[in-house]
Write an enzyme that holds these catalytic residues in place. Sequence first.
Site: not given
Ligand code: EPU
Length: 339
Positions: A165, A239, A335
């Site tokens: 990012r 995010s 972010e």
């Molecule tokens: N998780 C939780 N609780 C929650 C949310 C997440 O426990 O409420 C944990 C779970 O273990 C889950 C892991 O976090 O397996 C990853 O969650 P998720 O796949 O939803 O992805 P993220 O890491 O929370 C990132 C990006 C998103 C992108 C998703 C999918 C960042 C800051 N965010 O989120 O990007 O869509 O991966 O690849 O890296 C954005 O940047 O605006 C965005 C939405």
Amino acid sequence: MLKIEPNKNLTRLTTLQIGAPAEFFAVIKSREDLDEAIVWAKKNKKTIWILGGGSNVLISKKIVGLVLKNEIRGMAIKKEGATTAIVEAKSGESWIRFVNFTVEHNLSGLENLFLIYGTVGAAPVQNIGAYGVELKDVFYSLTAIDLKTGCERIFKPADCRFGYRDSIFKNKLKGRYFIYSVAVKLSKKPSLKLDYGSLREKLAEQGIKKPSLKDVVAAIAEIRNSKLPNPGTLPNAGSFFKNIETSLAIYKKLLKKYPGLPFWPVSAARVKIPAGWLIENAGFKGKKFGSVGMHDKQALILVNYGGASAKQAGALVKKVKAAVKKKFGLDLEEEVNII
Ligand code: EPU
């Protein structure tokens, strides 16, 4: 002739629906509009600020200067080889429309980045990423205009200093360039990235063993729609915080106290911990504080339930950061771009 409006409220131009006025504001639809804006800003000694889709900002105070809403659109396949194609879009184009265009032409590379709100021009600034793919993986080049001189410059991948990012446009060159167009190099044969946990699970759940490009797009759409709130119905900026990169040693220490703490390896000695997990386990998932809260299906997303102010959002951001710090000793970093 460019129409420059004084004292324009920007609230409706952000997906969080939180804003403040811009001292001056104009919509630009062409290179000529941009050139005119640069001349006007120079003459009136005003700083230029660029607003794309407004999907990654929290505008918390009046913006002094000239805010340009980028609506310079258009996209095309620029060059075709035997196995690859270079596709270019103007920066004010919608990212979602751009991904659709590439998928319709059976070009592979952007499918995992489907349904990300915002404009094409914001994609390299943030090095947007989702489901195991980042823009940098397919980025070819971009054309930018120096906001001081009006001169054009081409940026190749190494010039952009892409990180998680992150890019040179958020750091050393912040505010200096207007990104005019972005080109990506895509594959004519599906080159699918299916490693991300939730994507693999979704395809398995649908009984799809050998997915096509369109299967992946459909799966991504389903995952996103089930977890991420649509800003059209529930204002948000995706995010709000970044996932946290830390050392393996710190992770191991935390794991003893919090069994099940998820992580992704970054290198032999570093890991990434999902900020969503930390926020959820600090007790904020689905919690409302007046008009703001952290989403009930994805704790990483700050939502505006209607009429929230920047002050309320700021107070929640502070609360979440303090709680995560207190419980896990880790520092969350925003972010979203807070102005
Ligand atoms: N998780 C939780 N609780 C929650 C949310 C997440 O426990 O409420 C944990 C779970 O273990 C889950 C892991 O976090 O397996 C990853 O969650 P998720 O796949 O939803 O992805 P993220 O890491 O929370 C990132 C990006 C998103 C992108 C998703 C999918 C960042 C800051 N965010 O989120 O990007 O869509 O991966 O690849 O890296 C954005 O940047 O605006 C965005 C939405």
